[in-house]
Design a protein around this motif. Structure first.
Motif, PDB file in Angstrom:
ATOM      1  N   SER A 147       6.522   4.999   0.666  1.00 55.59           N
ATOM      2  CA  SER A 147       6.508   3.532   0.664  1.00 55.59           C
ATOM      3  C   SER A 147       7.654   2.990  -0.173  1.00 55.59           C
ATOM      4  O   SER A 147       7.995   3.550  -1.209  1.00 55.59           O
ATOM      5  N   TRP A 184       0.849  -1.198   0.000  1.00 63.76           N
ATOM      6  CA  TRP A 184       0.000   0.000   0.000  1.00 63.76           C
ATOM      7  C   TRP A 184       0.874   1.233   0.000  1.00 63.76           C
ATOM      8  O   TRP A 184       2.013   1.199   0.446  1.00 63.76           O
ATOM      9  N   LYS A 185       0.303   2.336  -0.443  1.00 65.35           N
ATOM     10  CA  LYS A 185       1.029   3.602  -0.315  1.00 65.35           C
ATOM     11  C   LYS A 185       0.064   4.756  -0.068  1.00 65.35           C
ATOM     12  O   LYS A 185      -1.121   4.675  -0.402  1.00 65.35           O
ATOM     13  N   ASN A 186       0.620   5.801   0.533  1.00 61.49           N
ATOM     14  CA  ASN A 186      -0.108   7.053   0.664  1.00 61.49           C
ATOM     15  C   ASN A 186       0.381   8.025  -0.389  1.00 61.49           C
ATOM     16  O   ASN A 186       1.593   8.160  -0.593  1.00 61.49           O
ATOM     17  N   ILE A 221      -0.192  15.638   8.531  1.00 62.65           N
ATOM     18  CA  ILE A 221      -0.840  14.436   9.051  1.00 62.65           C
ATOM     19  C   ILE A 221      -1.833  14.805  10.164  1.00 62.65           C
ATOM     20  O   ILE A 221      -2.841  14.129  10.365  1.00 62.65           O
ATOM     21  N   TRP A 265      -8.740  12.800   0.301  1.00 63.24           N
ATOM     22  CA  TRP A 265      -7.457  12.139   0.566  1.00 63.24           C
ATOM     23  C   TRP A 265      -7.673  10.919   1.468  1.00 63.24           C
ATOM     24  O   TRP A 265      -7.106   9.854   1.245  1.00 63.24           O
ATOM     25  N   ARG A 316      -8.623   1.974   9.778  1.00 62.16           N
ATOM     26  CA  ARG A 316      -9.383   3.196   9.562  1.00 62.16           C
ATOM     27  C   ARG A 316     -10.433   2.947   8.488  1.00 62.16           C
ATOM     28  O   ARG A 316     -10.176   2.287   7.486  1.00 62.16           O
ATOM     29  N   VAL A 328      -5.314  14.911   9.087  1.00 56.41           N
ATOM     30  CA  VAL A 328      -6.009  13.616   9.012  1.00 56.41           C
ATOM     31  C   VAL A 328      -6.641  13.321  10.373  1.00 56.41           C
ATOM     32  O   VAL A 328      -7.824  12.976  10.471  1.00 56.41           O
ATOM     33  N   PRO A 340      -4.743   4.970   2.355  1.00 58.46           N
ATOM     34  CA  PRO A 340      -3.744   4.495   1.413  1.00 58.46           C
ATOM     35  C   PRO A 340      -4.424   3.744   0.257  1.00 58.46           C
ATOM     36  O   PRO A 340      -5.554   3.288   0.397  1.00 58.46           O
TER      37      PRO A 340
END
Ligand SMILES: *[C@@H]1O[C@H](CO)[C@@H](O)[C@H](O)[C@H]1NC(C)=O
Ligand SMILES: *[C@@H]1O[C@H](CO)[C@@H](O)[C@H](O)[C@H]1NC(C)=O
Ligand SMILES: *[C@@H]1O[C@H](CO)[C@@H](O)[C@H](O)[C@H]1NC(C)=O
Ligand SMILES: *[C@@H]1O[C@H](CO)[C@@H](O)[C@H](O)[C@H]1NC(C)=O
Ligand SMILES: *[C@@H]1O[C@H](CO)[C@@H](O)[C@H](O)[C@H]1NC(C)=O
Ligand SMILES: *[C@@H]1O[C@H](CO)[C@@H](O)[C@H](O)[C@H]1NC(C)=O
Ligand SMILES: *[C@@H]1O[C@H](CO)[C@@H](O)[C@H](O)[C@H]1NC(C)=O
Ligand SMILES: *[C@@H]1O[C@H](CO)[C@@H](O)[C@H](O)[C@H]1NC(C)=O
Length: 711
Positions: A252, A73-75, A84, A116, A434, A87, A121
């Motif tokens: 990542s 996975w990536k953000n 952050i 976002w 999440r 978020v 992610p």
């Protein structure tokens, strides 16, 4: 792990055949064969946590099918000017609950942060591997699939071996591709006289991935954005690894390790992430290599032959040591062959795509939908069939997600939403637990009782104190929230469910929907399981559970049939708003066993009215197995078969579940629901009559081994 036989006997309406099923013959009968790549689906090898999608060459020579995993996975970068902390600080709207307290729901918050958080992610396509062809003078050729002749590709389901044969310039090439079962590696053996003259090589390429698209199908990632990510090459980092490529996207990093026969490797240009592997062995007409993907470097990798062995042993084990249903051998009904094909291919594809450490996304590891995230309400369809087919080793990999997500779900219920007690399970999720913002994501409730059903099936298979204790905390917090969410209505003297909430079909107005029939029944079932759980543990049952279970509103009824929810118009049966989505009303007796207070006459009429009133041309995926179960439970076996083979419920040439009118392909909840329905129809359900109670008596010879009955 193996299920004690007595539990099979306890619940089953089983017929015991004299001779064991020739499983290998039934399985390999459906080995998929292709003569050209498909524009919509890859052939795949994989292990449940990792899958490799191949075009007709057994690699990704012409089509960039994905290499995907449960861990990759990536953000994306945060929106400009955001950190952050934004978020963590995101807050949606507040709506009053029935008890008057204000609940914070995560939707209608600031748009850039919200988007976002929905699209991050996102799940990453780890790369592509393909063949490089050269002319006699050594020039790299840019060829297409139509330059190949004598093309044939076969997937041996019994060993998980993909064999692709074709000719280039009249010279035969064979590519064998397998996936290891314990590590995320493929083994590839290329055989061709073209290798001797250096005319065949291998490329490795790495795409940019981001959360721009909600659905990335058929292909995942972009090959044009080289400047947005980096790769670096290290040669001979360890004894078994000839080269290692480190791929970084924002924060990542993924590592690809290449082992096997000796080779040289070069990067095409600093402006691309494409690498060229040339076999070193001259005068050999085979080249074997392995490729392993991970979050960090592999210090040792399996050899290509060890990967092939891992594949064949893993797959034989899978086919031999779990449940099996043979409806083909000895049946005279001409539909049996196609249904058996769907069963076998679904079993293969679920094992490749949906047997990982987390609940799978709808498209498994083939491509991305909903940014690669998984949906906790769909987890039932993705995974509960493993229980009926006794694949406990596979189910237990992901079902511990309820333990892993318990803390965040308690926080969702008690901190974010301000309920006094319990855990509220999220919806559109990533591995951190999440749940993405969104109205439906926040207000759906039918995922809530699922863990109680998962626990219940596990206890049927393993009726021990260990099982009881293992699930105790999840059961308690799940039921606590169910009890607290249902609210005592002073006017009517019953416990109401909702609002605000979305019912299964997601087609209601969330802020004025009260007492949806399916959710009421599911609440009763779940709270009943929770009560029994505590009794079996020798603990007292919280009073609120029993009060709510016994005091819940009766299922709403009008003119002899149940209604989708209490305050829906009586003529909802002809209202396009309510007849175009999941027909959960038909699940009251079928998908669910009869729950307390269910009137079987009314539910039968309801089921039959769903069949004739719902807009079938707008249904998709698991709707059809759901309808099949509604037919099977009331003895309409012929109708059950028709639903499973409905023209709008399609599986392509290799068994990929076609999305149909509403969603992209593949849509694996259709496969999981098919296997759950087949398990129920073949092995039976609690209280059923006779063997194979879901199949017509005439024309069908149903043989069942090692299955468990449905509730
Ligand atoms: C993405 O960011 C979230 C914070 O919103 C964090 O919890 C998560 O670990 C990150 N995931 C990846 C793959 O970077
Ligand atoms: C090499 O072969 C290719 C195609 O076979 C041809 O187009 C090219 O002109 C040749 N190059 C040389 C240097 O002969
Ligand atoms: C290879 O050929 C395809 C079409 O046949 C073309 O779209 C592509 O640009 C070519 N690639 C290169 C590197 O020449
Ligand atoms: C990636 O490349 C595509 C095609 O060239 C382009 O449309 C897109 O804007 C690029 N994405 C980013 C984030 O730069
Ligand atoms: C109590 O039940 C009645 C009838 O179902 C309903 O109209 C009313 O909205 C309910 N009250 C609350 C507070 O939910
Ligand atoms: C219900 O929600 C809709 C749409 O969000 C809104 O327009 C309406 O005012 C709400 N009704 C009540 C009673 O809250
Ligand atoms: C259901 O219908 C059957 C046959 O019409 C009748 O005998 C039975 O009493 C009914 N059951 C209920 C609960 O109404
Ligand atoms: C039934 O579904 C189709 C789409 O498959 C749609 O075009 C049609 O309008 C729907 N009919 C009704 C009555 O909702």
């Amino acid at each position: 792990m193996w299920t004690p036989l007595f539990t099979l006997l306890l619940y089953a309406c089983t017929a015991y055949g004299a001779n064991p099923i020739d499983r290998r013959a039934v399985v390999t009968r459906y080995n998929p064969v292709r003569r050209a790549s498909s524009p919509t689906t890859p052939m795949q090898v994989g292990n449940g946590n990792f899958a490799f999608g191949a075009d007709i060459t057994g690699l990704q020579t012409f089509q960039p099918w994905a290499i995907m995993s449960t861990w990759g996975w990536k953000n994306d970068s945060l929106p400009e000017g955001k950190t952050i902390q934004d978020v963590y600080d995101y807050a949606g709207i507040t709506l009053p609950a029935n008890d008057g307290h204000l609940v914070q729901y995560m939707f209608n918050g600031p748009a850039p942060m919200q988007q976002w958080m929905i699209s991050n992610p996102n799940r990453v396509n780890l790369g592509a591997i393909g063949l490089i062809f050269r002319s006699q003078n050594g020039t790299v050729l840019n060829i297409t699939e139509s330059d190949l002749t004598s093309v044939k590709q076969e997937l041996d389901l019994w060993t998980g071996t993909l064999t692709s044969t074709f000719k280039f310039d009249g010279i035969p090439i064979q590519v064998k591709t397998t996936s290891a079962q314990t590590v995320d590696s493929i083994g590839v053996t290329i055989s061709s006289a073209l290798l001797k003259t250096g005319r065949l090589g291998v490329f490795l390429d790495f795409p940019w991935n981001d959360g721009v698209l909600k659905f990335s199908d058929p292909f995942v990632g972009s090959w044009n954005n080289a400047s947005l990510h980096t790769t670096s090459l290290q040669l001979n980092p360890s004894h078994d690894v000839g080269a290692e490529i480190t791929h970084s996207l924002v924060d990542s990093t993924f590592v690809t390790s290449i082992g096997g026969d000796r080779f040289t490797i070069t990067r095409d240009s600093p402006a691309s992430h494409r690498y060229h592997i040339q076999p070193s062995k001259k005068f050999s007409d085979t080249f074997s290599f392995s490729s392993t993907w991970g979050l960090s470097r592999s210090t040792s990798v399996l050899s290509p032959s060890a990967i092939a062995l891992s594949s064949s042993q893993g797959w034989e084990n899978f086919w031999m040591k779990s449940g099996f249903v043979d409806i083909f051998t000895g049946s005279t009904d001409s539909r049996a062959d196609e249904l058996q094909r769907r069963i076998i291919l679904s079993r293969y594809l679920m094992r490749v795509n949906e047997a990982g450490d987390f609940p799978p996304q709808e498209s498994g590891l083939v491509n991305n939908g909903w940014y690669g995230k998984f949906h906790m309400e769909m987890y039932f369809w993705h995974a509960q069939h493993w229980a009926l087919w006794n694949n406990w080793d596979l189910l237990l990999r992901s079902s511990s997600v309820y333990d892993r997500f318990l803390e965040t779900s308690i926080a969702r219920a008690q901190v974010q939403e301000g309920w006094p007690t319990g855990a509220r399970w999220g919806k559109m999720s990533d591995p951190s637990g999440r749940s993405a913002p969104g109205q439906i994501n926040e207000l759906l409730i039918w995922q809530q009782p699922h863990p109680l059903v998962f626990a219940h099936y596990e206890y049927r298979a393993f009726p021990t104190q260990n099982t009881l204790r293992k699930w105790e905390s999840v059961v308690r917090h799940t039921a606590d929230w169910m009890a607290t969410f249902a609210w005592f209505n002073e006017t009517t003297g019953v416990y109401d469910v909702g609002p605000p909430m979305y019912e299964v079909a997601e087609d209601n107005v969330y802020n004025n929907t009260l007492n949806p029939a399916f959710e009421l029944a599911y609440w009763r079932l779940g709270l009943g399981i929770a009560e029994t759980w505590m009794e079996n543990l020798g603990q007292s049952v919280p009073k609120s559970w029993t009060q709510v279970k016994n005091g819940l509103a009766k299922l709403p009824v009008n003119d002899g049939t149940y209604k989708v929810f209490e305050d829906v118009n009586d003529d909802f049966w002809t209202d396009p708003t309510y007849i175009n989505d999941h027909p959960a009303l038909a699940g009251l007796h079928g998908w669910l066993p009869p729950t307390d207070g269910l009137d079987l006459n009314i539910s039968r009429l309801t089921t039959e009215k769903v069949w004739t009133s719902w807009n079938v041309s707008n249904l998709w995926g698991w709707d059809f197995p759901l309808l099949a179960m509604s037919a099977a439970r009331i003895g309409e076996q012929e109708q059950a078969i028709e639903f499973l083979l409905h023209p709008l419920f399609q599986f392509d040439d290799i068994g990929m579940p076609v999305g149909g009118v509403r969603v992209p392909t593949p849509y694996f909840p259709g496969s999981g629901a098919l296997l759950y329905a087949i398990g129920m129809m073949a092995q039976g359900w609690d209280g059923c009559n006779g063997a194979a109670p879901g199949f017509p008596k005439e024309g069908w010879n149903v043989r069942v081994e090692g299955m468990s009955a449905a509730m």
